[in-house]
Design a protein around this motif. Structure first.
Motif, PDB file in Angstrom:
ATOM      1  N   GLY A  50      25.051  34.624 -37.790  1.00  0.00           N
ATOM      2  CA  GLY A  50      25.937  35.638 -37.227  1.00  0.00           C
ATOM      3  C   GLY A  50      26.041  36.889 -38.073  1.00  0.00           C
ATOM      4  O   GLY A  50      26.193  37.994 -37.555  1.00  0.00           O
ATOM      5  N   LEU A  51      25.973  36.723 -39.388  1.00  0.00           N
ATOM      6  CA  LEU A  51      26.170  37.863 -40.291  1.00  0.00           C
ATOM      7  C   LEU A  51      24.877  38.466 -40.826  1.00  0.00           C
ATOM      8  O   LEU A  51      24.881  39.597 -41.311  1.00  0.00           O
ATOM      9  N   GLN A  52      23.769  37.735 -40.754  1.00  0.00           N
ATOM     10  CA  GLN A  52      22.559  38.199 -41.422  1.00  0.00           C
ATOM     11  C   GLN A  52      22.014  39.518 -40.878  1.00  0.00           C
ATOM     12  O   GLN A  52      21.293  40.234 -41.571  1.00  0.00           O
ATOM     13  N   ASN A  53      22.386  39.846 -39.648  1.00  0.00           N
ATOM     14  CA  ASN A  53      21.852  41.057 -39.027  1.00  0.00           C
ATOM     15  C   ASN A  53      22.794  42.257 -39.147  1.00  0.00           C
ATOM     16  O   ASN A  53      22.497  43.337 -38.655  1.00  0.00           O
ATOM     17  N   GLU A  54      23.960  42.037 -39.801  1.00  0.00           N
ATOM     18  CA  GLU A  54      24.900  43.147 -39.988  1.00  0.00           C
ATOM     19  C   GLU A  54      24.298  44.188 -40.947  1.00  0.00           C
ATOM     20  O   GLU A  54      23.774  43.840 -42.003  1.00  0.00           O
ATOM     21  N   LYS A  55      24.387  45.450 -40.579  1.00  0.00           N
ATOM     22  CA  LYS A  55      23.787  46.509 -41.400  1.00  0.00           C
ATOM     23  C   LYS A  55      24.530  46.712 -42.705  1.00  0.00           C
ATOM     24  O   LYS A  55      23.927  46.947 -43.759  1.00  0.00           O
ATOM     25  N   ASN A  56      25.865  46.638 -42.649  1.00  0.00           N
ATOM     26  CA  ASN A  56      26.653  46.799 -43.871  1.00  0.00           C
ATOM     27  C   ASN A  56      26.864  45.438 -44.531  1.00  0.00           C
ATOM     28  O   ASN A  56      27.135  44.442 -43.854  1.00  0.00           O
ATOM     29  N   VAL A  57      26.735  45.401 -45.856  1.00  0.00           N
ATOM     30  CA  VAL A  57      26.894  44.147 -46.581  1.00  0.00           C
ATOM     31  C   VAL A  57      28.342  43.674 -46.492  1.00  0.00           C
ATOM     32  O   VAL A  57      29.270  44.418 -46.808  1.00  0.00           O
ATOM     33  N   VAL A  58      28.526  42.452 -46.042  1.00  0.00           N
ATOM     34  CA  VAL A  58      29.857  41.866 -45.919  1.00  0.00           C
ATOM     35  C   VAL A  58      30.274  41.319 -47.276  1.00  0.00           C
ATOM     36  O   VAL A  58      29.504  40.576 -47.902  1.00  0.00           O
ATOM     37  N   PRO A  59      31.467  41.668 -47.767  1.00  0.00           N
ATOM     38  CA  PRO A  59      31.912  41.180 -49.078  1.00  0.00           C
ATOM     39  C   PRO A  59      31.898  39.659 -49.156  1.00  0.00           C
ATOM     40  O   PRO A  59      32.215  38.967 -48.177  1.00  0.00           O
ATOM     41  N   THR A  60      31.542  39.151 -50.314  1.00  0.00           N
ATOM     42  CA  THR A  60      31.468  37.702 -50.513  1.00  0.00           C
ATOM     43  C   THR A  60      32.789  37.028 -50.186  1.00  0.00           C
ATOM     44  O   THR A  60      32.818  35.960 -49.560  1.00  0.00           O
ATOM     45  N   ALA A  61      33.890  37.642 -50.598  1.00  0.00           N
ATOM     46  CA  ALA A  61      35.214  37.055 -50.356  1.00  0.00           C
ATOM     47  C   ALA A  61      35.500  36.906 -48.864  1.00  0.00           C
ATOM     48  O   ALA A  61      36.156  35.948 -48.441  1.00  0.00           O
ATOM     49  N   VAL A  62      35.009  37.846 -48.056  1.00  0.00           N
ATOM     50  CA  VAL A  62      35.200  37.783 -46.600  1.00  0.00           C
ATOM     51  C   VAL A  62      34.404  36.613 -46.026  1.00  0.00           C
ATOM     52  O   VAL A  62      34.890  35.862 -45.171  1.00  0.00           O
ATOM     53  N   LYS A  63      33.172  36.437 -46.502  1.00  0.00           N
ATOM     54  CA  LYS A  63      32.348  35.324 -46.034  1.00  0.00           C
ATOM     55  C   LYS A  63      33.007  33.984 -46.365  1.00  0.00           C
ATOM     56  O   LYS A  63      33.037  33.071 -45.537  1.00  0.00           O
ATOM     57  N   ILE A  64      33.507  33.882 -47.580  1.00  0.00           N
ATOM     58  CA  ILE A  64      34.151  32.641 -48.014  1.00  0.00           C
ATOM     59  C   ILE A  64      35.389  32.355 -47.170  1.00  0.00           C
ATOM     60  O   ILE A  64      35.599  31.221 -46.715  1.00  0.00           O
ATOM     61  N   ARG A  65      36.200  33.378 -46.930  1.00  0.00           N
ATOM     62  CA  ARG A  65      37.418  33.192 -46.123  1.00  0.00           C
ATOM     63  C   ARG A  65      37.067  32.801 -44.695  1.00  0.00           C
ATOM     64  O   ARG A  65      37.721  31.933 -44.098  1.00  0.00           O
ATOM     65  N   LEU A  66      36.015  33.403 -44.139  1.00  0.00           N
ATOM     66  CA  LEU A  66      35.591  33.059 -42.782  1.00  0.00           C
ATOM     67  C   LEU A  66      35.213  31.591 -42.702  1.00  0.00           C
ATOM     68  O   LEU A  66      35.642  30.873 -41.789  1.00  0.00           O
ATOM     69  N   ILE A  67      34.420  31.121 -43.641  1.00  0.00           N
ATOM     70  CA  ILE A  67      33.985  29.720 -43.631  1.00  0.00           C
ATOM     71  C   ILE A  67      35.182  28.786 -43.781  1.00  0.00           C
ATOM     72  O   ILE A  67      35.273  27.761 -43.103  1.00  0.00           O
ATOM     73  N   ASP A  68      36.112  29.151 -44.651  1.00  0.00           N
ATOM     74  CA  ASP A  68      37.306  28.321 -44.827  1.00  0.00           C
ATOM     75  C   ASP A  68      38.135  28.248 -43.541  1.00  0.00           C
ATOM     76  O   ASP A  68      38.667  27.195 -43.182  1.00  0.00           O
ATOM     77  N   MET A  69      38.247  29.374 -42.828  1.00  0.00           N
ATOM     78  CA  MET A  69      38.987  29.386 -41.571  1.00  0.00           C
ATOM     79  C   MET A  69      38.277  28.547 -40.509  1.00  0.00           C
ATOM     80  O   MET A  69      38.915  27.858 -39.711  1.00  0.00           O
ATOM     81  N   LEU A  70      36.966  28.590 -40.496  1.00  0.00           N
ATOM     82  CA  LEU A  70      36.195  27.784 -39.556  1.00  0.00           C
ATOM     83  C   LEU A  70      36.352  26.298 -39.875  1.00  0.00           C
ATOM     84  O   LEU A  70      36.410  25.455 -38.979  1.00  0.00           O
ATOM     85  N   SER A  71      36.449  25.992 -41.168  1.00  0.00           N
ATOM     86  CA  SER A  71      36.690  24.611 -41.579  1.00  0.00           C
ATOM     87  C   SER A  71      38.063  24.146 -41.096  1.00  0.00           C
ATOM     88  O   SER A  71      38.223  23.022 -40.603  1.00  0.00           O
ATOM     89  N   GLU A  72      39.045  25.022 -41.234  1.00  0.00           N
ATOM     90  CA  GLU A  72      40.408  24.700 -40.796  1.00  0.00           C
ATOM     91  C   GLU A  72      40.475  24.478 -39.289  1.00  0.00           C
ATOM     92  O   GLU A  72      41.329  23.738 -38.796  1.00  0.00           O
ATOM     93  N   ALA A  73      39.539  25.091 -38.552  1.00  0.00           N
ATOM     94  CA  ALA A  73      39.500  24.930 -37.097  1.00  0.00           C
ATOM     95  C   ALA A  73      38.888  23.591 -36.691  1.00  0.00           C
ATOM     96  O   ALA A  73      38.944  23.215 -35.520  1.00  0.00           O
ATOM     97  N   GLY A  74      38.298  22.887 -37.646  1.00  0.00           N
ATOM     98  CA  GLY A  74      37.775  21.560 -37.355  1.00  0.00           C
ATOM     99  C   GLY A  74      36.326  21.496 -36.923  1.00  0.00           C
ATOM    100  O   GLY A  74      35.888  20.470 -36.388  1.00  0.00           O
ATOM    101  N   LEU A  75      35.565  22.567 -37.145  1.00  0.00           N
ATOM    102  CA  LEU A  75      34.143  22.523 -36.791  1.00  0.00           C
ATOM    103  C   LEU A  75      33.424  21.546 -37.718  1.00  0.00           C
ATOM    104  O   LEU A  75      33.571  21.618 -38.939  1.00  0.00           O
ATOM    105  N   PRO A  76      32.658  20.617 -37.177  1.00  0.00           N
ATOM    106  CA  PRO A  76      32.067  19.557 -38.000  1.00  0.00           C
ATOM    107  C   PRO A  76      30.892  19.985 -38.867  1.00  0.00           C
ATOM    108  O   PRO A  76      30.618  19.379 -39.901  1.00  0.00           O
ATOM    109  N   VAL A  77      30.186  21.038 -38.438  1.00  0.00           N
ATOM    110  CA  VAL A  77      29.040  21.540 -39.199  1.00  0.00           C
ATOM    111  C   VAL A  77      29.119  23.060 -39.237  1.00  0.00           C
ATOM    112  O   VAL A  77      29.208  23.709 -38.190  1.00  0.00           O
ATOM    113  N   ILE A  78      29.087  23.624 -40.444  1.00  0.00           N
ATOM    114  CA  ILE A  78      29.152  25.075 -40.603  1.00  0.00           C
ATOM    115  C   ILE A  78      28.002  25.511 -41.498  1.00  0.00           C
ATOM    116  O   ILE A  78      27.957  25.170 -42.677  1.00  0.00           O
ATOM    117  N   GLU A  79      27.061  26.230 -40.911  1.00  0.00           N
ATOM    118  CA  GLU A  79      25.943  26.720 -41.719  1.00  0.00           C
ATOM    119  C   GLU A  79      26.447  27.866 -42.592  1.00  0.00           C
ATOM    120  O   GLU A  79      26.817  28.927 -42.094  1.00  0.00           O
TER     121      GLU A  79
END
Length: 269
Positions: A50-79
């Motif tokens: 989802g993020l690899q094609n974004e033209k502007n570099v997404v801050p590492t902290a934003v990526k980490i927070r996104l993954i943590d929120m997805l984990s909290e949502a109960g998704l069983p596999v998060i690439e």
């Protein structure tokens, strides 16, 4: 090896979730319901594909927070990320920091993409517990994407598979272009055996698209997939409200609108 469904979808959902719900409930006959699986595993690919094609570099902290929120949502596999050369995919240059920075929720897998042995070794050194390799049905897409033929791509997989087996690391296999290719067009069904698929890849807010495939329309929005499966009575274990919050978070961070029809309808309501 686990085979997921990895393909770009062109969405044709109705604008309102209520209409989507009506469509699901009226067009799916009672007889066909029995052929559906009771449970579907969703593989969330937003943080990587989802993020690899974004033209502007997404801050590492934003990526980490996104993954943590997805984990909290109960998704069983998060690439989580991709261990590729920063030269080819600059957005994934912080792969080690992301993998080490996320919370590892019990029962959730966090595979990382490893296109070659160098990437595999770097991923293992960073603490990866599962890796993904990717092939394609299309020769032209394979050439554009990884600069080799389909046969050559399988030769590359061999080394990773043997190393992963020796290290007791699970490997997930992607098959791209199973429904069609931006270069070759339609793909013959006879070329790919797709029976009883109960593992589906999706991307939060519909983010994504291949940087090497011009015109790629992005990914199926995870929110829409969860909503549809819920309406069909198929278990996913995903909390839709928390998933919507994760989608809202990343869209605000990217300063863009969501591609999820369910999220759009929720905002209108």
């Amino acid at each position: 090896m686990h085979y997921g469904l990895f393909c770009h979808f062109k969405e044709h959902y109705h604008e309102a979730a209520t209409v989507l719900d009506w469509t699901v409930r009226t067009k799916v006959s009672t007889s066909s319901m029995g052929t559906f699986p009771k449970q579907v595993k969703i593989v969330e690919v937003g943080p990587r594909d989802g993020l690899q094609n974004e033209k502007n570099v997404v801050p590492t902290a934003v990526k980490i927070r996104l993954i943590d929120m997805l984990s909290e949502a109960g998704l069983p596999v998060i690439e989580a990320t991709s261990f590729v050369s920063p030269k080819w995919v600059p957005q994934m240059a912080d792969h080690t920091e992301v993998l080490r920075g996320i919370q590892k929720f019990p029962g959730i897998n966090y595979p990382v993409l490893t296109p070659n042995m160098k990437g595999f070794e770097a991923a293992v050194a960073a603490g990866a517990k599962e890796v993904s390799i990717f092939g394609a049905v299309s020769e032209l897409f394979t050439k554009k994407n990884v600069n080799c033929s389909i046969a050559e791509s399988f030769q590359r997989f061999d080394g990773i598979m043997k190393a992963a087996q020796a290290a007791s690391i699970p490997v997930r296999g992607y098959i791209s272009c199973v429904l069609g290719c931006p270069y070759e067009g339609k793909i013959s069904p006879a070329k790919v055996a797709e029976m009883g698929v109960s593992v589906v890849d999706a991307s939060v807010a519909g983010l994504g698209g291949c940087p090497y495939a011009q015109g790629a329309s992005g990914n199926l929005a995870t929110e829409d997939l969860v909503y549809m499966l819920s309406g069909l009575g198929i278990h996913t274990g995903v909390n839709l409200q928390k998933l919507l919050e994760a989608g809202d978070f990343i869209c605000q961070a990217l300063n863009r609108k969501t591609s999820s029809k369910v999220a759009q309808a929720t905002c209108k309501l």
